[in-house]
Scaffold this active site. Structure first.
Site, PDB file in Angstrom:
ATOM      1  N   GLY A  38       0.858  -1.298   0.141  1.00  0.00           N
ATOM      2  CA  GLY A  38      -0.015  -0.062  -0.057  1.00  0.00           C
ATOM      3  C   GLY A  38       0.933   1.044  -0.051  1.00  0.00           C
ATOM      4  N   CYS A  39       0.457   2.347   0.664  1.00  0.00           N
ATOM      5  CA  CYS A  39       0.987   3.552   0.537  1.00  0.00           C
ATOM      6  C   CYS A  39       2.492   3.582   1.423  1.00  0.00           C
ATOM      7  CB  CYS A  39       0.292   4.546   1.406  1.00  0.00           C
ATOM      8  SG  CYS A  39       1.171   6.106   1.703  1.00  0.00           S
ATOM      9  N   PHE A  40       3.398   4.027   0.788  1.00  0.00           N
ATOM     10  CA  PHE A  40       4.890   3.814   1.383  1.00  0.00           C
ATOM     11  C   PHE A  40       4.958   4.537   2.862  1.00  0.00           C
ATOM     12  CE2 PHE A  40       6.700   6.169  -2.564  1.00  0.00           C
ATOM     13  CZ  PHE A  40       6.157   7.437  -2.122  1.00  0.00           C
ATOM     14  N   CYS A  94       2.845   4.669   4.947  1.00  0.00           N
ATOM     15  CA  CYS A  94       2.360   3.597   6.012  1.00  0.00           C
ATOM     16  C   CYS A  94       3.577   2.519   6.301  1.00  0.00           C
ATOM     17  CB  CYS A  94       1.076   2.838   5.806  1.00  0.00           C
ATOM     18  SG  CYS A  94      -0.295   3.905   5.489  1.00  0.00           S
TER      19      CYS A  94
END
Length: 186
Positions: A22-24, A26
């Protein structure tokens, strides 16, 4: 505030792991809180273009995923334990999506650098499947090239804890993992 864990002495040997979940922002915030992780860097990998930018990756033309590259001390934490944290920290059953983040750049992927890492990733994926009723869609691929993301993406959560995404997506995820004892408390 930088959370990278300070070692009392330099690690005699370090290894590298590269994950996309997912989002880096996070993933970086999570792995910065893992004892034995020396440093994590946000970046891109798995695509077909050279030196991609955030805008290009978000436009879906590069094939790259948002990833983090983790430098760790294997005498403190094993690659297998990092894989367990990886599977615990996101939903590996959703294709090209994590929560409201949608697109191939958010895919679940493990990039390995050796046959040992490859085999460990396959084993961890199989073991993690027991925790999910839907099939795990995590890709396992050899790391060809890691491209460091722009400076403003590095250490993002720690630099911008009050930003909306950080407050409402990353912070609750970190808290949940801390309560479960998966990562250390700040």
């Amino acid at each position: 505030m930088t959370v990278a864990h300070a070692e009392t002495k330099p690690a005699a040997k370090t290894e590298t792991a590269t994950f996309g979940g997912g989002c880096f922002w996070c993933m970086e915030a999570i792995f910065q809180r893992v004892p034995g992780v020396i440093h994590s860097t946000s970046g891109y990998s798995g695509g077909h273009t050279t030196d991609p930018t955030y805008e290009e990756v978000c436009a879906h033309g590069t094939g790259h995923a948002e990833v983090i590259q983790v430098q760790f001390d294997p005498s403190v934490i094993s690659y297998g334990k990092l894989l367990g944290i990886f599977f615990e920290s996101h939903d590996p059953t959703t294709l090209d999506r994590q929560g409201a983040d949608v697109g191939d750049q958010y895919r679940s992927v493990i990039f390995y650098t050796s046959e040992e890492q490859h085999q460990a990733a396959l084993k961890a994926k199989k073991a993690a499947q027991a925790d999910y009723s839907d099939p795990i869609v995590t890709q396992i691929e050899p790391l060809k090239k890691f491209w460091r993301a722009e400076d403003y993406h590095q250490d993002y959560f720690n630099q911008h804890p009050g930003q909306g995404y950080c407050s409402f997506v990353i912070k609750p995820k970190i808290s949940k993992l801390q309560k479960k004892g998966v990562i250390s408390k700040d």
